[in-house]
Design an enzyme around this catalytic site. Structure first.
Site, mmCIF file in Angstrom:
data_model
loop_
_atom_site.group_PDB
_atom_site.id
_atom_site.type_symbol
_atom_site.label_atom_id
_atom_site.label_comp_id
_atom_site.label_asym_id
_atom_site.label_seq_id
_atom_site.Cartn_x
_atom_site.Cartn_y
_atom_site.Cartn_z
ATOM 1 N N ALA A 57 0.818 -1.215 0.000
ATOM 2 C CA ALA A 57 0.000 0.000 0.000
ATOM 3 C C ALA A 57 0.851 1.264 0.000
ATOM 4 O O ALA A 57 0.345 2.359 0.197
ATOM 5 C CB ALA A 57 -0.928 -0.009 1.207
ATOM 6 N N GLY A 58 2.167 1.110 -0.160
ATOM 7 C CA GLY A 58 3.037 2.286 -0.253
ATOM 8 C C GLY A 58 3.455 2.854 1.081
ATOM 9 O O GLY A 58 4.099 3.905 1.137
ATOM 10 N N LEU A 59 3.137 2.174 2.187
ATOM 11 C CA LEU A 59 3.455 2.728 3.508
ATOM 12 C C LEU A 59 4.668 2.052 4.154
ATOM 13 O O LEU A 59 4.909 2.198 5.347
ATOM 14 C CB LEU A 59 2.243 2.640 4.440
ATOM 15 C CG LEU A 59 1.022 3.471 4.037
ATOM 16 C CD1 LEU A 59 -0.053 3.412 5.122
ATOM 17 C CD2 LEU A 59 1.389 4.925 3.774
ATOM 18 N N GLY A 60 5.413 1.283 3.381
ATOM 19 C CA GLY A 60 6.683 0.759 3.881
ATOM 20 C C GLY A 60 6.552 -0.450 4.779
ATOM 21 O O GLY A 60 7.421 -0.680 5.645
ATOM 22 N N SER A 61 5.505 -1.247 4.582
ATOM 23 C CA SER A 61 5.282 -2.358 5.525
ATOM 24 C C SER A 61 6.438 -3.361 5.537
ATOM 25 O O SER A 61 6.866 -3.802 6.597
ATOM 26 C CB SER A 61 3.939 -3.037 5.227
ATOM 27 O OG SER A 61 4.096 -4.237 4.560
ATOM 28 N N ALA A 79 9.389 -1.929 7.420
ATOM 29 C CA ALA A 79 9.111 -1.784 8.854
ATOM 30 C C ALA A 79 9.137 -3.144 9.550
ATOM 31 O O ALA A 79 9.639 -3.267 10.676
ATOM 32 C CB ALA A 79 7.757 -1.100 9.056
ATOM 33 N N ASP A 84 12.973 3.618 1.721
ATOM 34 C CA ASP A 84 12.028 3.059 2.700
ATOM 35 C C ASP A 84 12.748 2.573 3.956
ATOM 36 O O ASP A 84 12.362 2.903 5.084
ATOM 37 C CB ASP A 84 11.244 1.886 2.091
ATOM 38 C CG ASP A 84 10.201 2.350 1.081
ATOM 39 O OD1 ASP A 84 10.262 3.523 0.664
ATOM 40 O OD2 ASP A 84 9.343 1.535 0.702
HETATM 41 C C1 MEV Z 1 8.621 3.187 -2.632
HETATM 42 O O1 MEV Z 1 8.225 3.590 -1.347
HETATM 43 C C2 MEV Z 1 9.311 4.308 -3.345
HETATM 44 C C3 MEV Z 1 9.790 3.984 -4.752
HETATM 45 O O2 MEV Z 1 10.487 5.141 -5.203
HETATM 46 C C4 MEV Z 1 10.677 2.770 -4.806
HETATM 47 C C5 MEV Z 1 12.034 2.986 -4.149
HETATM 48 O O3 MEV Z 1 12.432 4.138 -3.942
HETATM 49 O O4 MEV Z 1 12.695 1.984 -3.879
HETATM 50 C C6 MEV Z 1 8.615 3.771 -5.699
#
Ligand code: MEV
Length: 318
Positions: free
Chosen positions: A104-108, A111, A152
């Site tokens: 979901a883009g929150l770094g699970s 973490a 991340d």
């Molecule tokens: C993911 O949180 C961020 C991206 O730029 C991938 C990365 O930086 O490794 C999409």
């Protein structure tokens, strides 16, 4: 005796994260800005056991560290931590839980790895500095992401807003005034690996176009850092909108993200964009504190499955 049985030997945790500016372009060496999200955490507990086992409660997975394949992220972080500390695999059950939505883009992923390292360090009574922990987590990010920039692992381990350029030490920077965000989940799972891979293919097909988009995102991140350092929050909104336009041109937005971004802006957000890999996952809206509830409600009404309000607190780092 019974209190010992009911208490873990050690614990560790790490927060979620949002990328404020520069996702994807950061993979190609441009700067990006990220901040921890302390409202959600991954947690790991160390319990005595006969062998070293990771139990991922939310995923209903149980991994025996000594037997798991090399690309198992749970076993990999446990083995890497033992190697770094020059210790054998310990007789522990490492119980992992997370409030951070997956894909979901929150770094699970980052973490969870960081929480495991921290719990193991506490269990061994050992120490590693943040740079060393982040480097271990980065190795597992390669399994999750393929070609991660390292942002991340950096932000969830350092737990402070970072200005990040791939291959360089993270640069904490001053946040002059609190910056308020509302984070909303489209509910569409989107593994970062897929979005990063698609951008890479598109870049290979049209390098000059993609390099120009990455340059644009990098320049936006540069301006955003100056605005945050000056406390010029209003200047950040248009920069977020501009970053979103560039991300959409990269092909990583989605109809669901676009709907939430539109709803946030219509409810008075100062700016809004996707955050992380895109294609789904979460978007973030920059808000004035007094308007956070209104934007929160508008995002729920527009179909977000989960909404979190968070604040990047002021720091005096220069
Ligand atoms: C993911 O949180 C961020 C991206 O730029 C991938 C990365 O930086 O490794 C999409």
């Amino acid at each position: 005796m019974s209190s010992q049985v009911n208490r873990p030997l050690a614990r560790g945790q790490a927060p979620g994260k949002i990328i404020l500016f520069g996702e994807h372009a950061v993979v190609y060496g441009r700067p990006a800005i990220a901040a921890p999200v302390q409202q959600v955490h991954a947690r790991a507990e160390v319990w005595p056991a006969a062998a070293c086992v990771v139990e991922a409660v939310d995923l209903a997975r149980r991994v025996v560290a000594a037997d798991a394949p090399a690309d198992d992220p749970f076993a990999h972080i446990v083995r890497l931590t033992c190697e770094a500390l020059k210790r054998p695999l310990p007789p522990w059950r490492i119980r992992v839980t997370s409030e951070i939505p997956i894909a979901a883009g929150l770094g699970s992923g980052a973490a969870i790895s960081a929480a495991i390292v921290r719990a193991m360090l506490a269990g061994f009574g050992a120490e590693l500095d943040n740079a060393a922990i982040s480097a271990l987590v980065y190795e597992v990010e390669k399994i999750h992401h393929g070609a991660p920039s390292g942002i991340d692992n950096t932000v969830v381990v350092y737990e402070q807003p970072v200005w990040y350029v791939r291959g360089q030490a993270p640069r904490p920077f001053a946040v002059a005034r609190p910056v308020h965000f509302v984070i909303a989940d489209t509910g569409v799972a989107s593994p970062t690996r897929v979005a990063v891979g698609d951008v890479n293919r598109a870049w290979k097909q049209d390098k000059s176009r993609y390099e120009a988009l990455f340059d644009a995102a990098g320049a936006i991140a540069d301006q955003a850092r100056v605005a945050i350092e000056r406390g010029d929050i209003r200047a950040l909104g248009p920069l977020m909108d501009e970053n979103q336009r560039v991300l959409a041109e990269m092909g990583v937005s989605s109809p669901e993200l676009d709907d939430l971004i539109r709803a946030a802006r219509a409810a008075g957000a100062l700016g809004a964009k996707l955050s992380g890999g895109g294609r789904g996952g979460n978007m973030i809206a920059l808000v004035e504190e007094e308007n956070a509830d209104r934007v929160h409600r508008a995002l729920i009404a527009a179909g977000a499955i989960r909404v979190i309000s968070t604040t990047v607190p002021p720091t005096d780092v220069v």
